[in-house]
Design a protein around this motif. Sequence first.
Motif, PDB file in Angstrom:
ATOM      1  N   GLY A   1     -37.767  11.711 -68.943  1.00  0.00           N
ATOM      2  CA  GLY A   1     -38.991  12.091 -69.631  1.00  0.00           C
ATOM      3  C   GLY A   1     -40.168  11.265 -69.156  1.00  0.00           C
ATOM      4  N   VAL A   2     -41.212  11.930 -68.666  1.00  0.00           N
ATOM      5  CA  VAL A   2     -42.411  11.249 -68.172  1.00  0.00           C
ATOM      6  C   VAL A   2     -43.447  11.202 -69.291  1.00  0.00           C
ATOM      7  CG1 VAL A   2     -44.204  11.238 -66.410  1.00  0.00           C
ATOM      8  CG2 VAL A   2     -41.923  12.113 -65.855  1.00  0.00           C
ATOM      9  N   GLU A   3     -43.890   9.986 -69.625  1.00  0.00           N
ATOM     10  CA  GLU A   3     -44.826   9.774 -70.728  1.00  0.00           C
ATOM     11  C   GLU A   3     -46.265   9.769 -70.195  1.00  0.00           C
ATOM     12  OE1 GLU A   3     -42.535   6.624 -73.509  1.00  0.00           O
ATOM     13  OE2 GLU A   3     -42.952   5.921 -71.466  1.00  0.00           O
ATOM     14  N   VAL A   4     -47.077  10.721 -70.650  1.00  0.00           N
ATOM     15  CA  VAL A   4     -48.456  10.831 -70.178  1.00  0.00           C
ATOM     16  C   VAL A   4     -49.412  10.719 -71.366  1.00  0.00           C
ATOM     17  CG1 VAL A   4     -50.139  12.296 -69.014  1.00  0.00           C
ATOM     18  CG2 VAL A   4     -47.779  12.226 -68.203  1.00  0.00           C
ATOM     19  N   GLU A   5     -50.421   9.879 -71.203  1.00  0.00           N
ATOM     20  CA  GLU A   5     -51.373   9.604 -72.275  1.00  0.00           C
ATOM     21  C   GLU A   5     -52.566  10.569 -72.227  1.00  0.00           C
ATOM     22  OE1 GLU A   5     -52.313   5.587 -71.350  1.00  0.00           O
ATOM     23  OE2 GLU A   5     -50.359   4.804 -72.021  1.00  0.00           O
TER      24      GLU A   5
END
Length: 603
Positions: A160-164
């Motif tokens: 899972g790639v966490e993007v703000e």
Amino acid sequence: MESGERTLTELFEDVVARFPDRVAVTAEDRELTYQELDHRAAAVDRRLRKAGVGTGSLVALLVPRTSRLVAGLLGILKSGAAYVPLDPGYPRERIAWTLKDSGVTHLVTTHELAEPLGDLGVGFVVLDESAAASEPPATAGPGDLAYVIYTSGSTGVPKGVEVEHRSVVRLFDVTRDWYGFDEHDVWSLFHSVAFDFSVWEVWGALLFGGRLVVVSQESARSPEAFHELLREQGVTVLNQTPSAFVRLAAVDETARHPLTAPRVVVLGGERLEPAALRGWFDRHGGERPRLVNMYGITEATVHASYRPVTADDISAPGVSPIGVPLPDLGFHVLDEHGRPVADGSPGELYLSGPGLARGYLGRPELNKERFVEVPGPAGTLLRCYRTGDRVIALADGGYGYLGRADDQMKIRGYRIEPGEIEAVLVQHAEVSAAVAVAHDYGAGDLRIVAYVASGTPADALAPRLGERAAAVLPPHMRPSAYVVLTELPLTLNGKVDRARLPAPTAEAALAPVAVAPDTACELSGSERRIALIWQSVLELPEVGRDTDFFDLGGTSLSLLRMFGQVNEEFGTDLDITVLIEGATVEALARHVDAALSGTAPTA
């Protein structure tokens, strides 16, 4: 749009205030104005907050391609949470695994999808037709997560790639001068919400007051239906993977009413071979619409580079041009030891800048491996993402994409970039797409197999491709076989699905060198027996007496196998060096006949 340090939801509220009555979403089920979309999202927001969801929470999203998909996504963000998108086409096991791995407590979905899922250990928030007056968004800030999108992992386990929020907002800030998006644009939401190309599509429309056309699953799977939808809805901004666009372009070529509304086509998600766009350029030129190739990865927030495609690119073989980095990103091309490569030399791409993701959800060791620090100017250290992609700086100041480092093939000791082979094959007018892979024929005998999309029969096309490869590529880079398909299989995200490429067979794959029809009858007894061994080892229907073993797709390993079988067949003890001046059936038969008669071979 003046963003500053603001969130996606705050910016969306500004658009609602400016364009309350403009249509925001067009889908099969209904159209929604900005105010109606805002009210439906507010109803989702209210139910989530009541369930205890708030800033810092993760909420899964599993909704069909309807207006409810957009309302559900916005509602999650309004609550302060980040959305974890799931595709309705995923197997139940994949959905359950993602829910567990992400640690979400709630899933926003529909009645029709919730019922067959059963108990997944999370709370269901089922979308309905209710609406609520909009309230101020929750207190999420620019540094809070907007979404966590799962991508395939090299270990076989998705990550899972966490993007703000701020990473998405700055993407549109730094590209706005290139594109000039505004409220008059019509965008198509073609891609799965679980693929980050959708982030560009959704917010490219909603942050500027444009209209988002949600493409149904049926239309997304049919280039003909999609073409008709684009024409009917007057889509002005089209986003496609190159593989999907090639199919759409083929439909447009024969369509009674070609596309005229698009003003820009953004290509991304996989390697672009400009030669595949030859027919499109012949019909439309390169100005209206403008075609732009944008290299990007999920870990750098969708897009990382910008390169308008020109007519000159169509006939220029070589690397795939990806252009210049986005203005706030840095490209660093390093060797295997993490040192900068010389100008014009290939290397691995490392990315730096505010577009980088926060990291991988719950993967501290992977974060250390992929998000690294490299020396920057004046002794500083830059946080970079190690992409695993190989690029090369070009003379025009941009970059060329060579392919994945882990896609490199090693054949007969040579390191081979498959993209170089694919670029040559796509130059052929009858090939719309090509993929080169290494196929193991057993005992480590690796050979290059090319898969091409074409309407031309394999027996006619393969020899012509072989001739082109022989004219352009060195021997170690020439495919051993060609598999001709009407179209290459694609994933849900529109990329070539290598796992679904069929295994090459003697019937489906032809060697690149044609054999004269009357060759077989010219063979002597020993030549005929050797030819049968070659056919078995190379998996070919026939071979010629004067054709070189390597031109037929042989490798050093298959040569050893063949030679051992010949010695066994004839009871000889020949050394493989007898073929140093030429590995043909005729030459080998002369040495076999000489060994059996105790004489020196004749020329």
